[in-house]
Design a protein around this motif. Structure first.
Motif, PDB file in Angstrom:
ATOM      1  N   LYS A  40       0.852  -1.194   0.000  1.00 21.36           N
ATOM      2  CA  LYS A  40       0.000   0.000   0.000  1.00 21.36           C
ATOM      3  C   LYS A  40       0.884   1.239   0.000  1.00 21.36           C
ATOM      4  N   GLY A  41       0.249   2.397  -0.141  1.00 24.36           N
ATOM      5  CA  GLY A  41       0.986   3.649  -0.102  1.00 24.36           C
ATOM      6  C   GLY A  41       1.454   4.125  -1.452  1.00 24.36           C
ATOM      7  N   GLY A  42       0.929   3.523  -2.537  1.00 17.44           N
ATOM      8  CA  GLY A  42       1.311   3.955  -3.867  1.00 17.44           C
ATOM      9  C   GLY A  42       2.765   3.661  -4.184  1.00 17.44           C
ATOM     10  N   LEU A  43       3.331   4.422  -5.119  1.00 16.64           N
ATOM     11  CA  LEU A  43       4.717   4.218  -5.525  1.00 16.64           C
ATOM     12  C   LEU A  43       5.673   4.450  -4.362  1.00 16.64           C
ATOM     13  N   ALA A  44       5.376   5.446  -3.533  1.00 14.55           N
ATOM     14  CA  ALA A  44       6.240   5.738  -2.385  1.00 14.55           C
ATOM     15  C   ALA A  44       6.284   4.563  -1.422  1.00 14.55           C
ATOM     16  N   GLY A  45       5.146   3.905  -1.219  1.00 18.33           N
ATOM     17  CA  GLY A  45       5.106   2.748  -0.339  1.00 18.33           C
ATOM     18  C   GLY A  45       5.890   1.577  -0.906  1.00 18.33           C
ATOM     19  N   LYS A  46       5.718   1.326  -2.188  1.00 20.34           N
ATOM     20  CA  LYS A  46       6.441   0.218  -2.828  1.00 20.34           C
ATOM     21  C   LYS A  46       7.946   0.459  -2.794  1.00 20.34           C
ATOM     22  N   LEU A  47       8.375   1.663  -3.139  1.00 22.63           N
ATOM     23  CA  LEU A  47       9.802   1.979  -3.125  1.00 22.63           C
ATOM     24  C   LEU A  47      10.372   1.907  -1.708  1.00 22.63           C
ATOM     25  N   GLY A  48       9.572   2.339  -0.734  1.00 25.98           N
ATOM     26  CA  GLY A  48      10.025   2.300   0.654  1.00 25.98           C
ATOM     27  C   GLY A  48      10.290   0.886   1.126  1.00 25.98           C
ATOM     28  N   PHE A  49       9.371  -0.022   0.832  1.00 21.77           N
ATOM     29  CA  PHE A  49       9.561  -1.409   1.259  1.00 21.77           C
ATOM     30  C   PHE A  49      10.663  -2.104   0.467  1.00 21.77           C
ATOM     31  N   LEU A  50      10.816  -1.750  -0.805  1.00 24.85           N
ATOM     32  CA  LEU A  50      11.925  -2.296  -1.575  1.00 24.85           C
ATOM     33  C   LEU A  50      13.258  -1.857  -0.982  1.00 24.85           C
ATOM     34  N   VAL A  77      18.265  -2.744   2.145  1.00 26.73           N
ATOM     35  CA  VAL A  77      19.262  -2.277   3.113  1.00 26.73           C
ATOM     36  C   VAL A  77      19.340  -3.209   4.326  1.00 26.73           C
ATOM     37  N   THR A  78      18.219  -3.835   4.697  1.00 25.88           N
ATOM     38  CA  THR A  78      18.264  -4.801   5.794  1.00 25.88           C
ATOM     39  C   THR A  78      19.112  -6.003   5.398  1.00 25.88           C
ATOM     40  N   PHE A  79      18.926  -6.472   4.168  1.00 29.41           N
ATOM     41  CA  PHE A  79      19.738  -7.587   3.668  1.00 29.41           C
ATOM     42  C   PHE A  79      21.208  -7.199   3.595  1.00 29.41           C
ATOM     43  N   HIS A  80      21.493  -6.032   3.038  1.00 30.96           N
ATOM     44  CA  HIS A  80      22.878  -5.596   2.841  1.00 30.96           C
ATOM     45  C   HIS A  80      23.617  -5.433   4.164  1.00 30.96           C
ATOM     46  N   THR A  81      22.993  -4.737   5.112  1.00 27.97           N
ATOM     47  CA  THR A  81      23.678  -4.493   6.387  1.00 27.97           C
ATOM     48  C   THR A  81      23.865  -5.790   7.170  1.00 27.97           C
ATOM     49  N   THR A  82      22.903  -6.689   7.092  1.00 28.02           N
ATOM     50  CA  THR A  82      23.043  -7.976   7.780  1.00 28.02           C
ATOM     51  C   THR A  82      24.147  -8.804   7.145  1.00 28.02           C
ATOM     52  N   LEU A  83      24.183  -8.831   5.828  1.00 27.60           N
ATOM     53  CA  LEU A  83      25.222  -9.583   5.131  1.00 27.60           C
ATOM     54  C   LEU A  83      26.608  -9.034   5.454  1.00 27.60           C
ATOM     55  N   TRP A 111      27.723  -2.894  11.625  1.00 21.43           N
ATOM     56  CA  TRP A 111      26.769  -3.313  10.603  1.00 21.43           C
ATOM     57  C   TRP A 111      25.535  -3.974  11.204  1.00 21.43           C
ATOM     58  N   MET A 112      25.719  -4.722  12.286  1.00 17.85           N
ATOM     59  CA  MET A 112      24.561  -5.355  12.914  1.00 17.85           C
ATOM     60  C   MET A 112      23.694  -4.331  13.640  1.00 17.85           C
ATOM     61  N   THR A 113      24.307  -3.256  14.130  1.00 21.17           N
ATOM     62  CA  THR A 113      23.518  -2.175  14.719  1.00 21.17           C
ATOM     63  C   THR A 113      22.624  -1.550  13.655  1.00 21.17           C
ATOM     64  N   ARG A 114      23.187  -1.316  12.477  1.00 19.67           N
ATOM     65  CA  ARG A 114      22.391  -0.765  11.377  1.00 19.67           C
ATOM     66  C   ARG A 114      21.297  -1.749  10.957  1.00 19.67           C
ATOM     67  N   SER A 115      21.668  -3.021  10.868  1.00 13.84           N
ATOM     68  CA  SER A 115      20.699  -4.038  10.471  1.00 13.84           C
ATOM     69  C   SER A 115      19.504  -4.059  11.412  1.00 13.84           C
ATOM     70  N   PHE A 116      19.789  -4.059  12.714  1.00  9.94           N
ATOM     71  CA  PHE A 116      18.688  -4.107  13.668  1.00  9.94           C
ATOM     72  C   PHE A 116      17.852  -2.844  13.606  1.00  9.94           C
ATOM     73  N   ALA A 117      18.485  -1.693  13.352  1.00  7.78           N
ATOM     74  CA  ALA A 117      17.726  -0.442  13.245  1.00  7.78           C
ATOM     75  C   ALA A 117      16.683  -0.551  12.135  1.00  7.78           C
ATOM     76  N   TYR A 118      17.076  -1.143  11.016  1.00  9.77           N
ATOM     77  CA  TYR A 118      16.113  -1.310   9.925  1.00  9.77           C
ATOM     78  C   TYR A 118      15.054  -2.351  10.272  1.00  9.77           C
ATOM     79  N   ALA A 119      15.464  -3.435  10.908  1.00 10.87           N
ATOM     80  CA  ALA A 119      14.488  -4.457  11.292  1.00 10.87           C
ATOM     81  C   ALA A 119      13.471  -3.894  12.279  1.00 10.87           C
ATOM     82  N   ALA A 120      13.928  -3.007  13.159  1.00 11.81           N
ATOM     83  CA  ALA A 120      13.042  -2.424  14.163  1.00 11.81           C
ATOM     84  C   ALA A 120      12.069  -1.417  13.576  1.00 11.81           C
ATOM     85  N   SER A 121      12.223  -1.105  12.286  1.00 11.83           N
ATOM     86  CA  SER A 121      11.259  -0.200  11.651  1.00 11.83           C
ATOM     87  C   SER A 121       9.862  -0.820  11.642  1.00 11.83           C
ATOM     88  N   ALA A 122       9.794  -2.136  11.797  1.00 12.17           N
ATOM     89  CA  ALA A 122       8.487  -2.790  11.908  1.00 12.17           C
ATOM     90  C   ALA A 122       7.719  -2.258  13.108  1.00 12.17           C
TER      91      ALA A 122
END
Length: 218
Positions: free
Chosen positions: A110-120, A125-131, A150-161
């Motif tokens: 949901k959220g139109g193009l902005a929503g799709k781009l945001g989740f992409l 970035v969650t995958f990249h920082t975790t890797l 890198w794991m601090t960044r990864s968790f920050a993105y995961a916590a966006s949920a």
């Protein structure tokens, strides 16, 4: 004061993880309401989308809960293997389940193009920082500092949920339209969490006496 802030952060994380778990079970679990799926219309009846949604939800819960033990240095000192195994569970769930399914689901967000781009972006970035966090500890060039950063960044993105739902509820109560609310809440959670992670890392880099990037609550 810092101990109080860490306690507040840990309690907020625990509350957020439990709330997401409860909401997910009430909507997606056996006998659940299924409101989210119904709102998706035709795509909500596609087997691939449904499978990706359910495994994405489960992986998200696993990610958030597996991080909780990392917030206590006392616990990790007593059980050193706990950090490694929780980290492995977190990384595996992100790299093999959460991010791949999240990127697929982003095309129908949901959220139109902005929503799709945001989740992409969030999935990428969650995958990249975790890797990067995982590979920094592989082989003979183990870099503990890079791993923690890198794991601090990864968790920050995961916590966006969690932060996404906080913003979404606040804007909903303020009367913001749903599509606009969804996109703004999403981008605010991604950028806000990223900014907080960088501020935390900068603070720690300026305080060499802090030997660990794992917040201590005990």
């Amino acid at each position: 004061m810092s101990t109080v802030i860490r306690w507040i952060g840990w309690v907020a994380l625990l509350a957020g993880a439990l709330l997401i778990t409860q909401n997910s079970l009430s909507d997606f679990g056996p006998g659940g309401e299924g409101i989210f799926v119904e709102q998706k219309g035709e795509i909500g009846r596609q087997p691939l989308w449904i499978v990706c949604l359910y495994v994405h939800v489960v992986a998200g819960i696993v990610c958030l809960l597996s991080v909780l033990p990392q917030f206590s240095r006392k616990l990790l000192r007593r059980i050193p293997a706990l950090h490694r195994w929780c980290g492995r569970i977190y990384a595996a769930s992100v790299l093999f389940v959460l991010s791949p399914t999240g990127i697929y689901l982003a095309f129908f967000a949901k959220g139109g193009l902005a929503g799709k781009l945001g989740f992409l972006l969030l999935g990428a970035v969650t995958f990249h920082t975790t890797l990067r966090g995982v590979t920094s500890m592989i082989g003979g060039t183990r870099d503990l500092i890079a791993h923690r950063e890198w794991m601090t960044r990864s968790f920050a993105y995961a916590a966006s949920a969690i932060t996404f739902r906080v913003y979404h509820l606040a804007f909903l109560l303020a009367g913001m339209a749903e599509e606009k609310n969804y996109a703004i809440s999403l981008w605010l959670s991604i950028l806000g969490n990223a900014a907080v992670a960088e501020l935390v890392l900068r603070r720690r880099s300026q305080a060499p006496t802090l030997s660990s990037t794992i917040p201590s609550i005990s």
